[in-house]
Design a protein around this motif. Structure first.
Motif, PDB file in Angstrom:
ATOM      1  N   ILE A 160       0.844  -1.205   0.000  1.00  0.00           N
ATOM      2  CA  ILE A 160       0.000   0.000   0.000  1.00  0.00           C
ATOM      3  C   ILE A 160       0.876   1.251   0.000  1.00  0.00           C
ATOM      4  CG2 ILE A 160      -1.695   1.313   1.333  1.00  0.00           C
ATOM      5  CD1 ILE A 160      -2.824  -1.374   2.300  1.00  0.00           C
ATOM      6  N   GLY A 161       1.956   1.236   0.774  1.00  0.00           N
ATOM      7  CA  GLY A 161       2.859   2.384   0.819  1.00  0.00           C
ATOM      8  C   GLY A 161       3.499   2.679  -0.518  1.00  0.00           C
ATOM      9  N   ILE A 162       3.928   1.631  -1.221  1.00  0.00           N
ATOM     10  CA  ILE A 162       4.509   1.800  -2.557  1.00  0.00           C
ATOM     11  C   ILE A 162       3.471   2.392  -3.512  1.00  0.00           C
ATOM     12  CG2 ILE A 162       5.391   0.538  -4.568  1.00  0.00           C
ATOM     13  CD1 ILE A 162       6.682  -1.416  -2.496  1.00  0.00           C
ATOM     14  N   ALA A 163       2.219   1.946  -3.368  1.00  0.00           N
ATOM     15  CA  ALA A 163       1.141   2.439  -4.228  1.00  0.00           C
ATOM     16  C   ALA A 163       0.916   3.936  -4.031  1.00  0.00           C
ATOM     17  CB  ALA A 163      -0.149   1.673  -3.938  1.00  0.00           C
ATOM     18  N   ILE A 164       1.007   4.407  -2.789  1.00  0.00           N
ATOM     19  CA  ILE A 164       0.810   5.833  -2.510  1.00  0.00           C
ATOM     20  C   ILE A 164       1.893   6.656  -3.206  1.00  0.00           C
ATOM     21  CG2 ILE A 164       0.777   7.594  -0.702  1.00  0.00           C
ATOM     22  CD1 ILE A 164      -0.332   5.415   1.179  1.00  0.00           C
ATOM     23  N   GLY A 165       3.150   6.210  -3.079  1.00  0.00           N
ATOM     24  CA  GLY A 165       4.243   6.920  -3.739  1.00  0.00           C
ATOM     25  C   GLY A 165       4.108   6.899  -5.246  1.00  0.00           C
ATOM     26  N   PHE A 166       3.735   5.741  -5.793  1.00  0.00           N
ATOM     27  CA  PHE A 166       3.562   5.601  -7.238  1.00  0.00           C
ATOM     28  C   PHE A 166       2.463   6.533  -7.748  1.00  0.00           C
ATOM     29  CE2 PHE A 166       1.198   3.454 -10.702  1.00  0.00           C
ATOM     30  CZ  PHE A 166       2.182   3.449 -11.676  1.00  0.00           C
ATOM     31  N   SER A 167       1.376   6.652  -6.983  1.00  0.00           N
ATOM     32  CA  SER A 167       0.252   7.490  -7.419  1.00  0.00           C
ATOM     33  C   SER A 167       0.675   8.948  -7.540  1.00  0.00           C
ATOM     34  CB  SER A 167      -0.930   7.348  -6.458  1.00  0.00           C
ATOM     35  OG  SER A 167      -0.621   7.873  -5.187  1.00  0.00           O
ATOM     36  N   PHE A 168       1.563   9.404  -6.641  1.00  0.00           N
ATOM     37  CA  PHE A 168       2.015  10.798  -6.704  1.00  0.00           C
ATOM     38  C   PHE A 168       2.800  11.050  -7.992  1.00  0.00           C
ATOM     39  CE2 PHE A 168       5.339  13.965  -5.976  1.00  0.00           C
ATOM     40  CZ  PHE A 168       4.555  15.067  -5.690  1.00  0.00           C
ATOM     41  N   TYR A 169       3.763  10.169  -8.298  1.00  0.00           N
ATOM     42  CA  TYR A 169       4.579  10.359  -9.497  1.00  0.00           C
ATOM     43  C   TYR A 169       3.729  10.283 -10.758  1.00  0.00           C
ATOM     44  CZ  TYR A 169       8.439   9.587  -6.268  1.00  0.00           C
ATOM     45  OH  TYR A 169       9.303   9.692  -5.226  1.00  0.00           O
ATOM     46  N   LEU A 170       2.810   9.328 -10.780  1.00  0.00           N
ATOM     47  CA  LEU A 170       1.934   9.174 -11.940  1.00  0.00           C
ATOM     48  C   LEU A 170       1.051  10.402 -12.125  1.00  0.00           C
ATOM     49  CD1 LEU A 170       1.185   7.102 -14.129  1.00  0.00           C
ATOM     50  CD2 LEU A 170      -0.590   6.238 -12.593  1.00  0.00           C
ATOM     51  N   ALA A 171       0.527  10.930 -11.025  1.00  0.00           N
ATOM     52  CA  ALA A 171      -0.385  12.073 -11.085  1.00  0.00           C
ATOM     53  C   ALA A 171       0.308  13.333 -11.591  1.00  0.00           C
ATOM     54  CB  ALA A 171      -0.984  12.331  -9.701  1.00  0.00           C
TER      55      ALA A 171
END
Length: 446
Positions: free
Chosen positions: A135-146
């Motif tokens: 879940i933590g990796i997903a949060i970081g990934f979402s920021f870069y993608l956004a």
């Protein structure tokens, strides 16, 4: 992880990605795209960028506690509904004022605590760290993608399109929560959710308040940056839809910087590295505050900023977990998240007011000066070693608590003990020498 835990981890990570995409995609776009609104002003932009943080900060802890009474899924579905309504209001707004109302409603869907609690409910103690890591990796990934997708979507559908997509993504999360994520057995753990009786003690904790103020400043600075940076790039004759070509290499280089810092730290979190991260961000703001800086100076400054930001964002939660007393991590993380979101609100307000009265350069300089205050706050932080938190169950009464605590503290690798006789819960902070079988024998013999 078994199949159930893997399904839960991936499904909850997907919900986080889709929801956080909606919050983050607006940040690199709004300051420029909002110029078309009749009531545009830098202050209104600041409110629109950071407005969600106010309601997130206010409702993060209450909604986490509410999930203990109402159930995890009902609270998460309620939060997603409110978030979707706010998104569609913002999508149909023809004034900045109405958009701000939508953003504040988006923030009211504060479900982070309930999602983490649900992740705890559906995973075994031995696998919980892996679920949380996904879940933590997903949060970081979402920021870069956004940050990359935001300008591209704005090119074709404008700001209204970003908000409409955001609302649609929130609705798409609902069946995932309802039918794909398993319900699990509710775990009312002090290491999972905030407990009302612990709030005052942890807010004024001599070490935790430094991390709370640090994350407030961290998110104040990133919000301040995104209120100013898109306009700065426009001054270099870059159209909004081309901003992704700056963000993509900048984020890539900052991740390289993060990996280098993590490698040098060797699995620890030295105070010197935390100070170095804040210095990198301060230097970036000082460079951006120069009146006649070039495109290259701007790009280099943003790389420095995100290198520091990425390192601190990744390490502060682990420090909170290490410092928080056994059985009180849920409360400590709830307070931490509230400060984090209030920092986003403060950054938007501060940036908007300063730009309204003075200029973007002054706003950057205020950001730089705030890092000097931050260095003072961090200077009092004590070095801590990473620890593991273990929750065990047992049958004991109040009169046995004192003796049981003493025996457990004498066990191999046990650093802290908190006992809750009403819940039959034993909360431990342990190091690598911990012997679970020894602790189990002590608890069973109580």
């Amino acid at each position: 992880m078994n199949a159930l835990e893997l399904r839960a981890a991936l499904a909850l990570a997907l919900v986080y990605v889709l929801r956080m995409l909606g919050l983050f995609m607006v940040m690199p776009v709004l300051a420029v795209a909002a110029m078309d609104y009749p009531d545009y002003s830098p202050l209104m932009v600041g409110l629109a960028v950071g407005g969600y943080g106010l309601t997130q900060a206010a409702l993060q802890i209450p909604m986490g506690m509410m999930s203990d009474k109402w159930g995890r899924k009902p609270v998460i579905l309620l939060g997603l509904s409110v978030f979707a309504v706010g998104s569609f209001i913002a999508a149909n707004a023809d004034t900045m004022s109405m958009m701000i109302v939508g953003r504040i409603l988006q923030g009211a869907g504060a479900i982070a605590g309930a999602i983490m609690a649900l992740a705890t409910d559906v995973s075994r103690e031995s696998q919980r760290a892996k679920v949380m890591a996904i879940i933590g990796i997903a949060i970081g990934f979402s920021f870069y993608l956004a940050v990359i997708l935001g300008p591209l979507i704005a090119k074709n559908w404008g700001l209204a399109g970003i908000f409409a997509i955001t609302g649609s993504l929130a609705i798409a999360c609902m069946p995932v929560i309802k039918w794909i994520v398993p319900t699990g057995v509710k775990v009312s753990s002090g290491d999972t959710l905030p407990q009302k009786g612990q709030l005052a003690q942890l807010i004024f904790s001599s070490q935790l308040w430094r991390l709370n103020v640090s994350v407030l400043l961290l998110h104040m600075l990133i919000t301040l940056l995104f209120v100013q940076l898109p306009v700065t790039l426009v001054h270099f004759d870059m159209t909004l839809d081309s901003h992704w070509s700056v963000y993509l290499p900048v984020l890539g280089l900052s991740i390289v910087g993060l990996v280098i810092m993590m490698g040098m730290a060797r699995g620890r979190t030295p105070k010197s590295f935390l100070i170095s991260g804040s210095i990198l961000m301060g230097v970036a703001f000082f460079a951006l505050a120069l009146k006649d800086h070039s495109w290259w100076v701007t790009t280099a400054a943003v790389v420095l900023f995100f290198t520091g930001f990425n390192y601190l964002e990744a390490n502060f939660p682990a420090l909170v977990s290490s410092i928080a007393p056994a059985g009180q991590k849920g409360t400590a993380m709830g307070i931490y998240a509230s400060f984090q979101f209030f920092g986003a609100f403060l950054g938007g307000i501060l940036s908007g007011v300063i730009t309204d009265i003075w200029s973007a350069e002054v706003a950057y300089m205020v950001g730089a000066i705030s890092t000097l205050i931050w260095l003072y706050v961090l200077s009092g932080l004590k070095e801590v070693s990473r620890v593991k938190r273990v929750t065990m169950s047992g049958q004991f009464i109040d009169t046995q608590v004192l003796a049981l605590r003493g025996k457990l503290l004498n066990a191999s690798g046990v650093l802290e003990v908190t006992l809750n006789s009403q819940q039959g819960a034993v909360y431990l902070k342990v190091n690598r020498d911990f012997d679970a079988n020894e602790a189990r024998r002590i608890i069973d013999s109580a």
